[in-house]
Enzyme design. Sequence first.
Site: not given
Ligand SMILES: Cc1cn([C@H]2C[C@H](O)[C@@H](COP(=O)(O)OP(=O)(O)O[C@H]3O[C@H](C)C(=O)[C@H](O)[C@H]3O)O2)c(=O)[nH]c1=O
Length: 189
Positions: A48, A63, A73, A120, A133, A171
């Site tokens: 989760d 992503h 998801k 996504h 999610y 991003d």
């Molecule tokens: C996705 C994820 C990230 N992390 C760590 C990695 C980074 O240190 C930090 C933030 O990660 P990130 O900037 O990739 O987070 P989002 O930009 O919200 O990424 C998500 O954004 C879109 C909406 C998605 O669908 C994906 O599930 C996911 O990529 O959390 C984790 O430890 N576990 C995880 O499952």
Amino acid sequence: MIEIHSTSIPEVKVMTSSRAIDGRGFFAETYSRRDFIEIGITADFVQDNESWNSAAGTIRGLHFQRPDFAQAKLVRVLSGAILDVAVDIRVGSPTYAQHVALELDAADNKQIFIPRGFAHGFCTLAPATHVTYKVDAYYSEAHESGLLWNDPNLAIKWPVDSAAAILSEKDADLPGFAAFESPFMFEAA
Ligand SMILES: Cc1cn([C@H]2C[C@H](O)[C@@H](COP(=O)(O)OP(=O)(O)O[C@H]3O[C@H](C)C(=O)[C@H](O)[C@H]3O)O2)c(=O)[nH]c1=O
């Protein structure tokens, strides 16, 4: 009880769970493996995730994780609202490069199922938007990948432009669709 709604891409499904409302507020079952299998969603969720977003106009995405850590998801909004977007990146799919864009609001108890083979992302529509999610594969940084959120070839009608969007450097630097080589192949059901 779950009501299922179709979208423009058959494998992307939207569900609404019924709410038991009384003088205290409401109760809802938001996930039941038995009920989801009955509506054809057999993903075996293992993790989760939650993201809390301070301002409207925050973009996270687009992503996906590459095989063998590709993720399906199940996305839901706990507070606030998002425009949620799923882009079909399965080569050979009749809906390749097409997307589903759907508003998810904490008030409407809707959630969207996005299968593996999709990129996504979402844009928040309200401050303090809290998204949760489920995913059916563990996070693997080595398998993370993505697509530029506002690539014109994807023609996604985001509610914010690149000047106003709040997003991570990661991003902002994702590749555009023209340079994109998808790791996913379409497999007819
Ligand atoms: C996705 C994820 C990230 N992390 C760590 C990695 C980074 O240190 C930090 C933030 O990660 P990130 O900037 O990739 O987070 P989002 O930009 O919200 O990424 C998500 O954004 C879109 C909406 C998605 O669908 C994906 O599930 C996911 O990529 O959390 C984790 O430890 N576990 C995880 O499952």
